[in-house]
Design a protein around this motif. Sequence first.
Motif, PDB file in Angstrom:
ATOM      1  N   ALA A  87       0.743  -1.045  -0.286  1.00 49.75           N
ATOM      2  CA  ALA A  87      -0.085   0.020  -0.026  1.00 49.75           C
ATOM      3  C   ALA A  87       1.012   1.183  -0.102  1.00 49.75           C
ATOM      4  O   ALA A  87       2.088   1.312   0.429  1.00 49.75           O
ATOM      5  CB  ALA A  87      -0.782   0.047   1.311  1.00 49.75           C
ATOM      6  N   THR A  92      -1.645   3.705   3.975  1.00 48.67           N
ATOM      7  CA  THR A  92      -1.258   2.916   5.157  1.00 48.67           C
ATOM      8  C   THR A  92      -1.462   3.924   6.274  1.00 48.67           C
ATOM      9  O   THR A  92      -2.119   3.391   7.042  1.00 48.67           O
ATOM     10  CB  THR A  92       0.513   2.744   4.932  1.00 48.67           C
ATOM     11  OG1 THR A  92       0.662   1.804   4.035  1.00 48.67           O
ATOM     12  CG2 THR A  92       0.731   1.900   6.491  1.00 48.67           C
ATOM     13  N   LEU A 188      -5.829  -5.424   9.634  1.00 55.08           N
ATOM     14  CA  LEU A 188      -4.703  -4.629  10.380  1.00 55.08           C
ATOM     15  C   LEU A 188      -4.700  -5.281  11.970  1.00 55.08           C
ATOM     16  O   LEU A 188      -5.297  -4.750  12.725  1.00 55.08           O
ATOM     17  CB  LEU A 188      -5.116  -3.414  10.405  1.00 55.08           C
ATOM     18  CG  LEU A 188      -5.225  -2.550   9.042  1.00 55.08           C
ATOM     19  CD1 LEU A 188      -5.593  -1.216   9.306  1.00 55.08           C
ATOM     20  CD2 LEU A 188      -4.025  -2.621   8.308  1.00 55.08           C
ATOM     21  N   ALA A 192      -0.350  -3.250  13.755  1.00 53.66           N
ATOM     22  CA  ALA A 192      -0.754  -1.842  13.290  1.00 53.66           C
ATOM     23  C   ALA A 192      -0.919  -0.817  14.468  1.00 53.66           C
ATOM     24  O   ALA A 192      -0.578   0.351  14.307  1.00 53.66           O
ATOM     25  CB  ALA A 192      -2.164  -1.955  12.738  1.00 53.66           C
ATOM     26  N   ALA A 215       3.975  -0.993   5.299  1.00 58.27           N
ATOM     27  CA  ALA A 215       2.820  -1.304   4.939  1.00 58.27           C
ATOM     28  C   ALA A 215       2.604  -2.803   4.901  1.00 58.27           C
ATOM     29  O   ALA A 215       1.315  -3.194   4.457  1.00 58.27           O
ATOM     30  CB  ALA A 215       2.625  -0.723   3.686  1.00 58.27           C
ATOM     31  N   THR A 218      -1.109  -3.745   5.636  1.00 60.21           N
ATOM     32  CA  THR A 218      -2.000  -3.639   4.638  1.00 60.21           C
ATOM     33  C   THR A 218      -1.699  -4.341   3.196  1.00 60.21           C
ATOM     34  O   THR A 218      -1.473  -3.524   2.272  1.00 60.21           O
ATOM     35  CB  THR A 218      -2.080  -2.213   4.519  1.00 60.21           C
ATOM     36  OG1 THR A 218      -1.114  -1.374   4.144  1.00 60.21           O
ATOM     37  CG2 THR A 218      -2.950  -1.614   5.570  1.00 60.21           C
ATOM     38  N   ASP A 219      -1.467  -5.289   3.319  1.00 59.32           N
ATOM     39  CA  ASP A 219      -0.814  -6.137   2.241  1.00 59.32           C
ATOM     40  C   ASP A 219      -1.788  -6.506   1.087  1.00 59.32           C
ATOM     41  O   ASP A 219      -1.612  -7.366   0.109  1.00 59.32           O
ATOM     42  CB  ASP A 219      -0.181  -7.559   2.864  1.00 59.32           C
ATOM     43  CG  ASP A 219      -1.189  -8.413   3.556  1.00 59.32           C
ATOM     44  OD1 ASP A 219      -2.393  -7.938   3.244  1.00 59.32           O
ATOM     45  OD2 ASP A 219      -0.899  -9.182   4.445  1.00 59.32           O
TER      46      ASP A 219
END
Length: 224
Positions: A87, A92, A188, A192, A215, A218-219
């Motif tokens: 991301a 992100t 997340l 996160a 990131a 947020t894969d």
Amino acid sequence: MNSHWQDLAGNSNGLYEEDDFSMAAYRLVTDQVVYHSDYKSRKVFGIIEQYERHIAKALLPLGVSVGVDRHLMFAYALPQHPSPTAATVPQTLFALVLRGLYEEGIRAGQILDESGEIICDFIELQEKYRLLTGRELPPKGELESLIRVAKRWGIVRRLEAGDSHLSGINIDSNDGGIAIRPAIRVVLGESALQQLAQWGTTNSNASESLDDIDADDTDQEDRQ
């Protein structure tokens, strides 16, 4: 794979067709999160919930893990191998802020209903974004783009001020707001929150801190 869906359909006593299973698996992979509360997703969620083990077995060779939250009524698919296309930094950062807002809303008892969503108007979002990041909320065009990406990740639902289903909900902004969806805790994870806490202690060095944001949580890239 067709034989797998055929077997499931044949054992469903006529309740489902082969295409129903293939569509459910496809929706799960492409949408990442399927919510029972979404009108057009109820049948798909029902299939995934009932046949979770079978669908998980079918998607495992693709490197996708499947889970179902039967309390909050959503199913999710997560890649076991992170995408090489991460991301963007704005995506992100926005997602991390949403994750923090969701946890804050839970602690404050702001969950909307059995769907587990947290409602946030743009006035509150602007204030919290500034507080958590030390930066201003992106302008409307960029913000709407970020919301669309978050929606594709299954973590946000866009709300309009005049929506009839929002009766009784306090939306102060004329532009409406967002509903932060419970699967954000799955998409997340706990790392996160650690990233968000780290950002909060370093936002005085904004440019350096943004370069360091990872990131990985947020894969899911913007697929469109």
